[in-house]
Design a protein around this motif. Sequence first.
Motif, mmCIF file in Angstrom:
data_model
loop_
_atom_site.group_PDB
_atom_site.id
_atom_site.type_symbol
_atom_site.label_atom_id
_atom_site.label_comp_id
_atom_site.label_asym_id
_atom_site.label_seq_id
_atom_site.Cartn_x
_atom_site.Cartn_y
_atom_site.Cartn_z
ATOM 1 N N THR A 136 -35.428 -36.743 15.175
ATOM 2 C CA THR A 136 -33.975 -36.806 15.240
ATOM 3 C C THR A 136 -33.531 -36.887 16.701
ATOM 4 O OG1 THR A 136 -33.764 -34.417 15.391
ATOM 5 C CG2 THR A 136 -33.844 -35.382 13.167
ATOM 6 N N TYR A 137 -32.215 -36.993 16.922
ATOM 7 C CA TYR A 137 -31.689 -36.933 18.278
ATOM 8 C C TYR A 137 -32.059 -35.608 18.948
ATOM 9 C CZ TYR A 137 -28.805 -41.055 17.330
ATOM 10 O OH TYR A 137 -28.380 -42.324 17.027
ATOM 11 N N ASP A 138 -32.035 -34.543 18.184
ATOM 12 C CA ASP A 138 -32.422 -33.232 18.719
ATOM 13 C C ASP A 138 -33.868 -33.248 19.212
ATOM 14 O OD1 ASP A 138 -29.924 -32.490 17.792
ATOM 15 O OD2 ASP A 138 -30.708 -31.598 15.965
ATOM 16 N N LEU A 156 -25.410 -33.192 28.646
ATOM 17 C CA LEU A 156 -25.867 -33.795 27.391
ATOM 18 C C LEU A 156 -24.683 -34.184 26.514
ATOM 19 C CD1 LEU A 156 -28.802 -31.364 26.549
ATOM 20 C CD2 LEU A 156 -28.975 -33.643 27.560
ATOM 21 N N SER A 157 -23.583 -34.554 27.122
ATOM 22 C CA SER A 157 -22.408 -34.967 26.371
ATOM 23 C C SER A 157 -22.699 -36.236 25.572
ATOM 24 C CB SER A 157 -21.239 -35.240 27.320
ATOM 25 O OG SER A 157 -20.986 -34.143 28.160
ATOM 26 N N ILE A 162 -27.165 -32.075 16.955
ATOM 27 C CA ILE A 162 -26.691 -31.301 15.808
ATOM 28 C C ILE A 162 -27.148 -29.849 15.913
ATOM 29 C CG2 ILE A 162 -26.808 -31.018 13.301
ATOM 30 C CD1 ILE A 162 -27.147 -34.039 13.079
ATOM 31 N N ASN A 163 -28.421 -29.662 16.218
ATOM 32 C CA ASN A 163 -28.990 -28.316 16.300
ATOM 33 C C ASN A 163 -29.596 -28.078 17.678
ATOM 34 O OD1 ASN A 163 -28.672 -27.541 13.423
ATOM 35 N ND2 ASN A 163 -30.072 -29.256 13.111
ATOM 36 N N GLU A 182 -18.644 -33.071 22.888
ATOM 37 C CA GLU A 182 -18.621 -34.295 22.083
ATOM 38 C C GLU A 182 -19.970 -34.594 21.430
ATOM 39 O OE1 GLU A 182 -16.022 -37.547 23.357
ATOM 40 O OE2 GLU A 182 -15.823 -36.482 25.263
ATOM 41 N N ASN A 183 -20.581 -33.545 20.882
ATOM 42 C CA ASN A 183 -21.756 -33.700 20.038
ATOM 43 C C ASN A 183 -21.369 -33.343 18.602
ATOM 44 O OD1 ASN A 183 -24.288 -34.427 21.656
ATOM 45 N ND2 ASN A 183 -23.407 -32.806 22.930
ATOM 46 N N ASN A 184 -22.357 -33.059 17.776
ATOM 47 C CA ASN A 184 -22.107 -32.656 16.387
ATOM 48 C C ASN A 184 -22.670 -31.271 16.115
ATOM 49 O OD1 ASN A 184 -20.888 -35.188 15.440
ATOM 50 N ND2 ASN A 184 -22.915 -36.065 15.808
ATOM 51 N N ILE A 185 -22.674 -30.427 17.137
ATOM 52 C CA ILE A 185 -23.241 -29.086 17.031
ATOM 53 C C ILE A 185 -22.342 -28.212 16.160
ATOM 54 C CG2 ILE A 185 -23.943 -27.036 18.314
ATOM 55 C CD1 ILE A 185 -24.349 -28.929 20.746
ATOM 56 N N GLN A 186 -22.917 -27.633 15.124
ATOM 57 C CA GLN A 186 -22.148 -26.810 14.202
ATOM 58 C C GLN A 186 -22.508 -25.334 14.281
ATOM 59 O OE1 GLN A 186 -21.929 -28.445 10.202
ATOM 60 N NE2 GLN A 186 -22.370 -30.497 10.966
#
Length: 208
Positions: A136-138, A156-157, A162-163, A182-186
Amino acid sequence: LDLSLGDRRQYNKRKLKLSETTFEKTTNLKVLNLRGNYIKLEGNFLQHLSQLKHLNLYDTIILDSDNNDIFSSLKHLEKFEFFNNQPCESFKLYKLSELVNLKELCLKITEHDLHQFREMLRSKMKRGEVEPPNPTYDDLCYFILRDLTKLKHLDLSECNLINIDKKFFSQMKDLSVLRLEENNIQHIPDDTFDCLSNLEKITLYANP
């Protein structure tokens, strides 16, 4: 050396051709700013710049042949900016893991970068070196960062993360600035930043 071009609207008016001999006589060059250029590569233009400390390729379009060793000579590079760029075969971001003297890094991981990373792992898998992956991107981000222990400033913008957890930063004892906007970190585990005793600034806006 500043060859930057600030206005992207000038791309069609200025195409910069760089070859393996362009900087052949400037082996003591410490800073190279190519921001905002439309670059056509003919060979590895960095191969003679072993003393380079700072490379800025922010907001560039690069046309090139596939050169797998574009970073191989940059053993002393301390600052690298590679953000808002068009896909480029020569700049395989997973090879940034070899630049162990980096202190400042700004990059944007794209779908093209992830595809290159997957192709590299598939090649290793065929040689029996690794188990079949589905990175994954991670995973790509961690692969790049795992040996960059001297980082002080990390951006790392917009890397599609995600994780994240403590393994990303466990060796970065000197890190003082971390940008993750501006990532998808939840979710961020409680111990993620425990090892960053020198951290002074962190940005996390525009995550879900």
